[in-house]
Design a protein around this motif. Structure first.
Motif, PDB file in Angstrom:
ATOM      1  N   ILE A  77     -32.606   2.436   9.587  1.00  0.00           N
ATOM      2  CA  ILE A  77     -32.373   2.113  11.002  1.00  0.00           C
ATOM      3  C   ILE A  77     -30.902   2.310  11.366  1.00  0.00           C
ATOM      4  CG2 ILE A  77     -32.364   0.251  12.703  1.00  0.00           C
ATOM      5  CD1 ILE A  77     -34.865  -0.865  11.285  1.00  0.00           C
ATOM      6  N   VAL A 115     -29.585   4.915  14.204  1.00  0.00           N
ATOM      7  CA  VAL A 115     -28.778   4.498  15.356  1.00  0.00           C
ATOM      8  C   VAL A 115     -27.451   5.259  15.381  1.00  0.00           C
ATOM      9  CG1 VAL A 115     -27.513   2.583  16.397  1.00  0.00           C
ATOM     10  CG2 VAL A 115     -29.834   2.219  15.534  1.00  0.00           C
ATOM     11  N   LEU A 175     -28.025   8.791  16.571  1.00  0.00           N
ATOM     12  CA  LEU A 175     -28.269   8.871  18.007  1.00  0.00           C
ATOM     13  C   LEU A 175     -26.970   8.720  18.796  1.00  0.00           C
ATOM     14  CD1 LEU A 175     -31.576   6.793  18.300  1.00  0.00           C
ATOM     15  CD2 LEU A 175     -31.313   9.275  18.561  1.00  0.00           C
ATOM     16  N   VAL A 176     -26.099   7.804  18.345  1.00  0.00           N
ATOM     17  CA  VAL A 176     -24.810   7.616  19.019  1.00  0.00           C
ATOM     18  C   VAL A 176     -23.971   8.881  18.905  1.00  0.00           C
ATOM     19  CG1 VAL A 176     -22.622   6.362  18.947  1.00  0.00           C
ATOM     20  CG2 VAL A 176     -24.781   5.118  18.750  1.00  0.00           C
TER      21      VAL A 176
END
Length: 221
Positions: A38, A42, A45-46
């Motif tokens: 996870i 994340v 994606l950032v």
């Protein structure tokens, strides 16, 4: 808003690399560690979001005025001074410099309408954009646009420590229109504008500019 064509390859490559990295982590590296998966997702994606936002081109109502010099880039005004311009004019001019951070829109726009009378590209170093010698030693372009009344405005795209590629869309003797795309600098840098000494400057140090919108100065008639 749209995404600039200069970013298509970079965005696609970044997306594919991050996708492969996350698949590798999911199936092999962290298959028994859901928290790590996870966190990686994340972070990916950032990172992808930062790359995409860099190439954004927002919709804007552009400023059009023959007697005004419009900001060629988004950023912050870091220099307003009288200086010797030694490449083309070889005399004193009013310099306005705009620093572009990686979070700014990086499209460069023609500050005035006219004819490109001079263009030169220089390979060079990659000093930080605010370094005093960056305007003479870094990779850069110099573009001079002559207005219909004969007044000339010089613009210089300057690469920085992070920016490693300058793109331009103009050439000598080409007519250009105020607000249209002049070029692109990838990942943060600086743009210098050199004006006649009697230009009426409308900005101050620390002001934030919007390319194609903010009025930098009023030119003499």
């Amino acid at each position: 808003m749209r995404l600039h064509r200069e970013g298509y390859t970079i965005m696609l490559t970044t997306g594919l690399v991050l996708l492969a990295l996350n698949l590798l982590a999911y199936f092999y590296l962290f298959s028994s560690q859901p928290t790590a998966i996870i966190v990686l997702l994340v972070a990916s994606l950032v990172l992808f979001g930062l790359v995409v936002q860099f190439f954004r081109v927002p919709n804007r109502q552009l400023t059009r005025a023959e007697s005004q010099v419009i900001a060629p880039a988004d950023g912050t005004i870091v220099v307003i001074e009288e200086t010797e311009e030694s490449e083309y004019f070889k005399e004193r001019r009013r310099q306005i410099s705009i620093f572009m951070s990686p979070l700014n829109v990086h499209v460069n726009r023609n500050p005035v309408t006219g004819i490109v009378r001079y263009f030169k590209y220089y390979p060079g170093k990659y000093l930080v954009a605010w370094h005093p010698k960056s305007s003479t030693e870094n990779e850069r372009t110099t573009i001079v646009i002559q207005l219909a009344n004969g007044v000339e405005v010089l613009l210089r795209q300057i690469a920085g420590a992070v920016a490693r590629r300058i793109v331009w869309y103009v050439k000598e003797n080409q007519p250009v229109e105020q607000g249209t795309e002049l070029g692109f600098i990838k990942f943060g840098s600086r743009v210098d504008v050199f004006l006649p000494l009697d230009a009426d400057v409308k900005v101050k140090i620390g002001d934030r500019t919007k390319g194609g919108v903010t009025v930098l100065a009023e030119l003499p008639s």
